[in-house]
Write a protein that holds these residues in place. Structure first.
Motif, PDB file in Angstrom:
ATOM      1  N   MET A   1       0.807  -1.187   0.000  1.00  0.00           N
ATOM      2  CA  MET A   1       0.000   0.000   0.000  1.00  0.00           C
ATOM      3  C   MET A   1       0.850   1.251   0.000  1.00  0.00           C
ATOM      4  O   MET A   1       0.508   2.224  -0.646  1.00  0.00           O
ATOM      5  CB  MET A   1      -0.935  -0.005   1.195  1.00  0.00           C
ATOM      6  N   GLU A   2       1.936   1.267   0.696  1.00  0.00           N
ATOM      7  CA  GLU A   2       2.802   2.440   0.719  1.00  0.00           C
ATOM      8  C   GLU A   2       3.264   2.800  -0.689  1.00  0.00           C
ATOM      9  O   GLU A   2       3.443   3.967  -1.003  1.00  0.00           O
ATOM     10  CB  GLU A   2       3.993   2.193   1.628  1.00  0.00           C
ATOM     11  N   VAL A   3       3.441   1.803  -1.528  1.00  0.00           N
ATOM     12  CA  VAL A   3       3.856   2.048  -2.898  1.00  0.00           C
ATOM     13  C   VAL A   3       2.811   2.882  -3.622  1.00  0.00           C
ATOM     14  O   VAL A   3       3.137   3.862  -4.285  1.00  0.00           O
ATOM     15  CB  VAL A   3       4.100   0.719  -3.648  1.00  0.00           C
ATOM     16  N   LEU A   4       1.539   2.527  -3.472  1.00  0.00           N
ATOM     17  CA  LEU A   4       0.481   3.296  -4.129  1.00  0.00           C
ATOM     18  C   LEU A   4       0.416   4.713  -3.586  1.00  0.00           C
ATOM     19  O   LEU A   4       0.177   5.658  -4.335  1.00  0.00           O
ATOM     20  CB  LEU A   4      -0.873   2.611  -3.950  1.00  0.00           C
ATOM     21  N   GLU A   5       0.621   4.879  -2.287  1.00  0.00           N
ATOM     22  CA  GLU A   5       0.603   6.219  -1.702  1.00  0.00           C
ATOM     23  C   GLU A   5       1.707   7.082  -2.307  1.00  0.00           C
ATOM     24  O   GLU A   5       1.503   8.258  -2.567  1.00  0.00           O
ATOM     25  CB  GLU A   5       0.775   6.145  -0.189  1.00  0.00           C
ATOM     26  N   ARG A   6       2.855   6.502  -2.545  1.00  0.00           N
ATOM     27  CA  ARG A   6       3.965   7.267  -3.104  1.00  0.00           C
ATOM     28  C   ARG A   6       3.754   7.611  -4.563  1.00  0.00           C
ATOM     29  O   ARG A   6       4.228   8.636  -5.029  1.00  0.00           O
ATOM     30  CB  ARG A   6       5.275   6.489  -2.948  1.00  0.00           C
ATOM     31  N   TYR A   7       3.049   6.783  -5.288  1.00  0.00           N
ATOM     32  CA  TYR A   7       2.929   6.999  -6.725  1.00  0.00           C
ATOM     33  C   TYR A   7       1.708   7.801  -7.143  1.00  0.00           C
ATOM     34  O   TYR A   7       1.554   8.097  -8.311  1.00  0.00           O
ATOM     35  CB  TYR A   7       2.961   5.662  -7.456  1.00  0.00           C
ATOM     36  N   TYR A   8       0.872   8.200  -6.210  1.00  0.00           N
ATOM     37  CA  TYR A   8      -0.291   8.983  -6.614  1.00  0.00           C
ATOM     38  C   TYR A   8       0.125  10.312  -7.240  1.00  0.00           C
ATOM     39  O   TYR A   8      -0.611  10.900  -8.022  1.00  0.00           O
ATOM     40  CB  TYR A   8      -1.242   9.240  -5.433  1.00  0.00           C
ATOM     41  N   VAL A   9       1.322  10.799  -6.921  1.00  0.00           N
ATOM     42  CA  VAL A   9       1.786  12.066  -7.481  1.00  0.00           C
ATOM     43  C   VAL A   9       1.850  12.026  -8.995  1.00  0.00           C
ATOM     44  O   VAL A   9       1.765  13.060  -9.648  1.00  0.00           O
ATOM     45  CB  VAL A   9       3.156  12.496  -6.915  1.00  0.00           C
ATOM     46  N   TYR A  10       1.947  10.837  -9.568  1.00  0.00           N
ATOM     47  CA  TYR A  10       1.973  10.715 -11.020  1.00  0.00           C
ATOM     48  C   TYR A  10       0.577  10.757 -11.622  1.00  0.00           C
ATOM     49  O   TYR A  10       0.423  10.770 -12.833  1.00  0.00           O
ATOM     50  CB  TYR A  10       2.679   9.425 -11.428  1.00  0.00           C
ATOM     51  N   MET A  43      -3.653  14.020  -1.794  1.00  0.00           N
ATOM     52  CA  MET A  43      -4.159  14.596  -3.043  1.00  0.00           C
ATOM     53  C   MET A  43      -4.881  15.904  -2.770  1.00  0.00           C
ATOM     54  O   MET A  43      -5.412  16.104  -1.680  1.00  0.00           O
ATOM     55  CB  MET A  43      -5.141  13.634  -3.709  1.00  0.00           C
ATOM     56  N   SER A  44      -4.915  16.739  -3.778  1.00  0.00           N
ATOM     57  CA  SER A  44      -5.735  17.952  -3.682  1.00  0.00           C
ATOM     58  C   SER A  44      -7.199  17.523  -3.680  1.00  0.00           C
ATOM     59  O   SER A  44      -7.533  16.383  -4.011  1.00  0.00           O
ATOM     60  CB  SER A  44      -5.469  18.875  -4.876  1.00  0.00           C
ATOM     61  N   ARG A  45      -8.073  18.423  -3.329  1.00  0.00           N
ATOM     62  CA  ARG A  45      -9.515  18.125  -3.308  1.00  0.00           C
ATOM     63  C   ARG A  45      -9.985  17.678  -4.690  1.00  0.00           C
ATOM     64  O   ARG A  45     -10.729  16.703  -4.833  1.00  0.00           O
ATOM     65  CB  ARG A  45     -10.281  19.370  -2.844  1.00  0.00           C
ATOM     66  N   GLU A  46      -9.532  18.375  -5.718  1.00  0.00           N
ATOM     67  CA  GLU A  46      -9.925  18.037  -7.091  1.00  0.00           C
ATOM     68  C   GLU A  46      -9.419  16.641  -7.480  1.00  0.00           C
ATOM     69  O   GLU A  46     -10.161  15.850  -8.054  1.00  0.00           O
ATOM     70  CB  GLU A  46      -9.378  19.079  -8.070  1.00  0.00           C
ATOM     71  N   GLN A  47      -8.177  16.347  -7.153  1.00  0.00           N
ATOM     72  CA  GLN A  47      -7.623  15.029  -7.464  1.00  0.00           C
ATOM     73  C   GLN A  47      -8.356  13.937  -6.691  1.00  0.00           C
ATOM     74  O   GLN A  47      -8.672  12.886  -7.243  1.00  0.00           O
ATOM     75  CB  GLN A  47      -6.136  14.973  -7.126  1.00  0.00           C
TER      76      GLN A  47
END
Length: 69
Positions: A1-10, A43-47
């Motif tokens: 799960m930590e992996v997904l948290e780190r990659y949401y920036v993409y 994430m931002s509200r929009e994201q």
């Protein structure tokens, strides 16, 4: 799960956000423990809104697949 948290920036554009949401829905479908709120945590509200809209879409697809089996 930590992996997904780190990659949401993409996941800034629709196709990447869509990929992230479909991945989370698929992992849930497989029975893996994943907290979508944690994935969307920074994430931002929009994201976040976009992510959960797409996540609900993919969850519905997997529910339909399960009911057809």
């Amino acid at each position: 799960m930590e992996v997904l948290e780190r990659y949401y920036v993409y996941a800034k554009n629709t196709s990447n956000m869509d990929f992230l949401a479909s991945t989370v829905a698929f992992l849930e479908f497989q029975g893996r423990k994943i907290n979508a709120q944690d994935v969307a945590g920074n994430m931002s509200r929009e994201q976040s809104d976009n992510f959960f809209d797409r996540l609900n879409h993919y969850r519905a697809i997997y529910r339909k697949q399960t009911s057809l089996s």
